[in-house]
Design a protein around this motif. Structure first.
Motif, short mmCIF file in Angstrom:
data_model
loop_
_atom_site.label_atom_id
_atom_site.label_comp_id
_atom_site.label_asym_id
_atom_site.label_seq_id
_atom_site.Cartn_x
_atom_site.Cartn_y
_atom_site.Cartn_z
N VAL A 8 0.84 -1.20 0.00
CA VAL A 8 0.00 0.00 0.00
C VAL A 8 0.88 1.25 0.00
N LEU A 11 2.38 1.67 -3.44
CA LEU A 11 1.37 2.13 -4.39
C LEU A 11 1.05 3.61 -4.20
N GLU A 12 0.94 4.04 -2.96
CA GLU A 12 0.69 5.46 -2.69
C GLU A 12 1.83 6.31 -3.24
N THR A 152 -5.92 3.76 -1.84
CA THR A 152 -5.22 2.50 -1.52
C THR A 152 -5.64 1.94 -0.17
#
Length: 157
Positions: A8, A11-12, A152
């Protein structure tokens, strides 16, 4: 796919800046560059990350108008809908295309240089189609938020 807190965080970070180095990304999420590399490869392979692109400023390239168009089709035959989808996909000014349920059938987000260009596109995409019953045009006065970032954080039920 199960995403842990490292996934996460990665991805952020890459949604914010996909050009971040794996070393800087590792420092940001507390992983080694090698671990970041493995995770990025897995996220790409599994389709979580679909594409890495540069986001351009349309106005800098002369595309000063954003137009939102709702389209109602005459006939919902699959071959006719597919033909329309192909035309929308092939048009570079169509930035987003949604096949929707409700009062209209398609919603297009278009980036155009001026109303003259939009008028020409309506001729090519709508009038020559022979399957557009009507369309409604909305011109953005100001693009307040534009993006494709996906939240996310998974919310608990």
């Amino acid at each position: 796919m199960n995403l842990d807190h490292f996934d996460v965080a990665i991805l952020e970070a890459v949604q914010e800046d996909a050009s971040i180095s794996q070393q800087d990304l590792g420092a940001r999420v507390n992983l080694s560059p090698a671990a970041v590399n493995r995770r990025l490869k897995r996220l790409n392979t599994e389709g979580v990350i679909r594409q890495t692109v540069a986001v351009l400023d349309p106005a800098s390239l002369g595309y000063r108008l954003t137009v939102v168009t709702e389209i109602e089709v005459e006939n919902e035959r699959l071959d006719l809908l597919d033909e329309m989808k192909r035309a929308f996909l092939a048009c570079p000014q169509v930035q987003q295309c949604y096949y929707v349920a409700g009062e209209c059938d398609f919603v297009l987000i278009m980036s155009v240089r001026d109303m003259e260009q939009y008028t020409e596109l309506t001729k090519a995409l709508f009038f020559e189609s022979n399957n557009v019953k009507r369309f409604k045009t909305m011109v953005s006065m100001k693009n307040v938020k534009v993006g494709l970032s996906v939240p996310t954080q998974v919310e608990e039920p």
